[in-house]
Design a protein around this motif. Structure first.
Motif, PDB file in Angstrom:
ATOM      1  N   ALA A   1       2.297   2.578 -14.890  1.00 42.69           N
ATOM      2  CA  ALA A   1       2.153   2.695 -13.438  1.00 42.69           C
ATOM      3  C   ALA A   1       1.160   2.298 -12.593  1.00 42.69           C
ATOM      4  N   GLY A   2      -0.008   1.902 -13.614  1.00 40.45           N
ATOM      5  CA  GLY A   2      -1.306   0.970 -13.207  1.00 40.45           C
ATOM      6  C   GLY A   2      -1.779  -0.565 -13.465  1.00 40.45           C
TER       7      GLY A   2
ATOM      8  N   GLN B   1       3.235   5.673  -2.544  1.00 37.45           N
ATOM      9  CA  GLN B   1       4.499   6.791  -3.322  1.00 37.45           C
ATOM     10  C   GLN B   1       4.946   6.983  -4.599  1.00 37.45           C
ATOM     11  N   MET B   2       4.419   6.038  -5.260  1.00 41.54           N
ATOM     12  CA  MET B   2       4.214   5.997  -6.949  1.00 41.54           C
ATOM     13  C   MET B   2       3.426   6.199  -7.280  1.00 41.54           C
ATOM     14  N   ASP B   3       2.417   6.911  -6.870  1.00 43.27           N
ATOM     15  CA  ASP B   3       1.189   8.074  -7.665  1.00 43.27           C
ATOM     16  C   ASP B   3       2.005   9.530  -6.982  1.00 43.27           C
ATOM     17  N   MET B   4       2.864   9.457  -5.824  1.00 41.27           N
ATOM     18  CA  MET B   4       2.280  10.960  -5.278  1.00 41.27           C
ATOM     19  C   MET B   4       3.634  10.814  -6.152  1.00 41.27           C
TER      20      MET B   4
ATOM     21  N   ASP C   1       0.593  -1.331  -0.002  1.00 39.71           N
ATOM     22  CA  ASP C   1      -0.100   0.045  -0.358  1.00 39.71           C
ATOM     23  C   ASP C   1       0.694   1.100  -0.108  1.00 39.71           C
ATOM     24  N   LYS C   2       1.881   1.272   1.275  1.00 41.52           N
ATOM     25  CA  LYS C   2       2.476   2.424   1.255  1.00 41.52           C
ATOM     26  C   LYS C   2       3.656   2.647  -0.565  1.00 41.52           C
TER      27      LYS C   2
END
Length: 100
Positions: free
Chosen positions: A66-67, A25-28, A20-21
């Motif tokens: 990324a998805g 982080q990747m999205d941010m 989850d983290k």
């Protein structure tokens, strides 16, 4: 009995939390990159240019990648949870044989 299998339920949960983290982080980080590149996305000087078209194409590609990474990680997280639940249920059944 050196061939015992041991499960670390806390470790499995920590692995799920780490997934989850990582996804957050990747999205941010992608959002931060896109924020810095916003002039390419919306800038009038770039409007309709080959550079802007190329940027949009690449942005679509990296977001799709990324998805796909996130989907794979979520599937792993679900599998970890299901495996942990199954192992825990087997432990409870086994303990019941010994009056536990």
């Amino acid at each position: 009995m050196g061939d015992l299998i041991r499960y670390n339920y806390v470790g499995i949960k920590n692995g799920q939390d780490a997934i989850d983290k990582f996804i957050m982080q990747m999205d941010m980080e992608l959002d931060a990159i896109e924020s810095k590149l916003k002039p390419l996305d919306t800038g009038e000087a770039w409007s309709g240019s080959d550079a802007q078209v190329a940027y949009h194409d690449l942005k679509s590609q990296w977001r799709a990648a990324a998805g796909a990474i996130a989907e794979s990680l979520v599937a792993l997280k679900v599998a970890l949870g299901e495996g942990s639940e199954g192992i825990r249920a087997a432990d409870v059944r086994s303990a019941a044989y010994f009056g536990g």
